[in-house]
Design an enzyme around this catalytic site. Sequence first.
Site, PDB file in Angstrom:
ATOM      1  N   ALA A 128      64.474  56.820  28.019  1.00 54.63           N
ATOM      2  CA  ALA A 128      65.222  56.009  28.995  1.00 54.63           C
ATOM      3  C   ALA A 128      64.246  55.512  30.048  1.00 54.63           C
ATOM      4  O   ALA A 128      63.254  56.186  30.365  1.00 54.63           O
ATOM      5  CB  ALA A 128      66.333  56.826  29.645  1.00 54.63           C
ATOM      6  N   SER A 129      64.521  54.330  30.599  1.00 51.99           N
ATOM      7  CA  SER A 129      63.628  53.742  31.595  1.00 51.99           C
ATOM      8  C   SER A 129      64.448  53.017  32.658  1.00 51.99           C
ATOM      9  O   SER A 129      65.406  52.311  32.322  1.00 51.99           O
ATOM     10  CB  SER A 129      62.654  52.772  30.925  1.00 51.99           C
ATOM     11  N   ALA A 133      61.924  55.524  37.661  1.00 51.22           N
ATOM     12  CA  ALA A 133      61.308  56.534  36.799  1.00 51.22           C
ATOM     13  C   ALA A 133      61.718  56.302  35.351  1.00 51.22           C
ATOM     14  O   ALA A 133      62.564  55.451  35.046  1.00 51.22           O
ATOM     15  CB  ALA A 133      61.736  57.928  37.249  1.00 51.22           C
ATOM     16  N   GLN A 134      61.089  57.070  34.453  1.00 52.00           N
ATOM     17  CA  GLN A 134      61.508  57.082  33.058  1.00 52.00           C
ATOM     18  C   GLN A 134      61.549  58.523  32.562  1.00 52.00           C
ATOM     19  O   GLN A 134      60.973  59.418  33.166  1.00 52.00           O
ATOM     20  CB  GLN A 134      60.585  56.233  32.190  1.00 52.00           C
ATOM     21  N   VAL A 135      62.248  58.734  31.427  1.00 55.32           N
ATOM     22  CA  VAL A 135      62.519  60.085  30.942  1.00 55.32           C
ATOM     23  C   VAL A 135      61.910  60.272  29.551  1.00 55.32           C
ATOM     24  O   VAL A 135      62.017  59.376  28.695  1.00 55.32           O
ATOM     25  CB  VAL A 135      64.041  60.359  30.894  1.00 55.32           C
ATOM     26  N   LYS A 154      61.414  63.884  33.611  1.00 56.12           N
ATOM     27  CA  LYS A 154      61.522  62.622  34.356  1.00 56.12           C
ATOM     28  C   LYS A 154      60.232  62.396  35.139  1.00 56.12           C
ATOM     29  O   LYS A 154      59.762  63.292  35.851  1.00 56.12           O
ATOM     30  CB  LYS A 154      62.718  62.679  35.311  1.00 56.12           C
ATOM     31  N   ASP A 289      76.166  58.847  42.342  1.00 57.60           N
ATOM     32  CA  ASP A 289      75.670  57.801  41.439  1.00 57.60           C
ATOM     33  C   ASP A 289      76.337  57.962  40.076  1.00 57.60           C
ATOM     34  O   ASP A 289      75.670  57.957  39.034  1.00 57.60           O
ATOM     35  CB  ASP A 289      74.143  57.905  41.317  1.00 57.60           C
TER      36      ASP A 289
END
Length: 515
Positions: A128-129, A133-135, A154, A289
């Site tokens: 995921a991006s 950040a990205q994971v 992350k 969120d």
Amino acid sequence: MWARPKRFWKIARTVYVFDLFELVDHHLHSCWLRRLLHVFPRSKRYRDLSGAVRLRLALESLGPIFVKFGQVLSTRPDLIAPEYARELARLQDQVPPFDGAVAINIIEQQLGKSITQLYAQFNPEPVASASIAQVHEACLFDDRGGVGQKVAVKVLRPDITPVIEQDLALLSVGARWVSRWFADGKRLKPQEVVAEFDKYLHDELDLMKEAANASLLGRQFKNSDQLIIPAVYYDYCATKVLTIEWMNGTPIADIAALRAQHIDLPTLARYGVEIFFTQVFKNGFFHADMHPGNIMVAPDGRYIALDFGIVGTLTDYDKRYLAINFLAFFNRDYHRVATAHIESGWVPPETRPEELEAAIRSVCEPFFNKPLAEISFGLVLMRLFETSRRFNVEIQPQLVLLQKTLLNIEGLGRQLDPDLDLWDTAKPFLTHWMHDQVGIKAFWRHIREEAPDWARILPALPRKLNALVDEKHQQEMRDAYVHLVKTQQKQNFWLSLIVFVLLASVLVQWLWYFF
């Protein structure tokens, strides 16, 4: 050094290309500025699109920080018109991933070990991006040195902080302009809105804060039959790296897959409402969120929450007035809503309750004439925010996240169960909460909580009262002395004036006699 002027020029060019001048034309209180806008050349490239669509496209072209700001604005119908709120809600935080080798380098620098020493397995390709950040998918070592617990890692984007600081500085300048030149600038508090946005972004830049948020939510919902919070592995966390338990679940937006798994969707929708009100009114700490990208559903029908960078907190004062307003809405007691707004300072104190009550009734009554299951609390809020402009209702920055989260929860609930009765689910919860806060049980609970302080304060109370009386007596003596000095000064002034007049009279007579 030249980055900020270059960025400012790009923003100015974007405003021209997408012809956003009409967004501010009717809101300026300066006539000469409006005349200047009318003679300024206009771009015709996107003239066929509506103003709301042009604004969304402009924010997307300016990058992820402006996209995030637009997403925040989409939850603020008190600041922007409903058609703009709906269009900005379509903004997507989609950013291409950065190189996995760069992510590995950041992890090794932050945690002080090589990637092979930290994780038994690590996939350099992100799963995921986003803009911040990205994971990555990874596995920890087990006790025997083999492949153990599966985790999500992350990693913050490299060099993201300078970009954020630059855009926030420009947003702050824009907020000052809005505050100064817009007719509604003071009421809308644009600088406070940008300051809150600044705080949220900086909280997201420290992944240790996200780890702490996840840990607190995990403790609050430990053994919950409604919500799962992934465990945090602090030995593998730092400012720019977060390692948490890998969660397997179905995305909340995949309704077909949930039905195929025989998930009870109406129960799931009700759980969402109950989780929200538990976080807000029981804990005063909530995941802020909760859009579909951050929520999954476990095979056993529980929610799985992800991404804890943005959370909200409420004081007991905020919770009390929110509960009063919610219950008053449920009971259609519009006078109580009006007086609660005045008592809380959300509207000017000179506001007449009867006028505010009439305005609120005109907004809410059409909704209540529908079946309860068809009432959208989000739409009620939006209409109330529009009405609030006429009464100069001041924006409450601490409630922005709450409004956003409530709208998200209702939207998710109605997706899962179109017949979701938000009012019926929430009212018993709020009634019980209010009884717990103001009833006999609450009275004795407060007594028990305050007893240790009373045991310390009561023995010292006579001495403190005596000191207070002495202080008051001394203050009275000081005031009397000051009054005496001022009186003496006045008497001296008049005496000096009389002596001066007499001397002047004698001098005039003497000069007249000799000359």
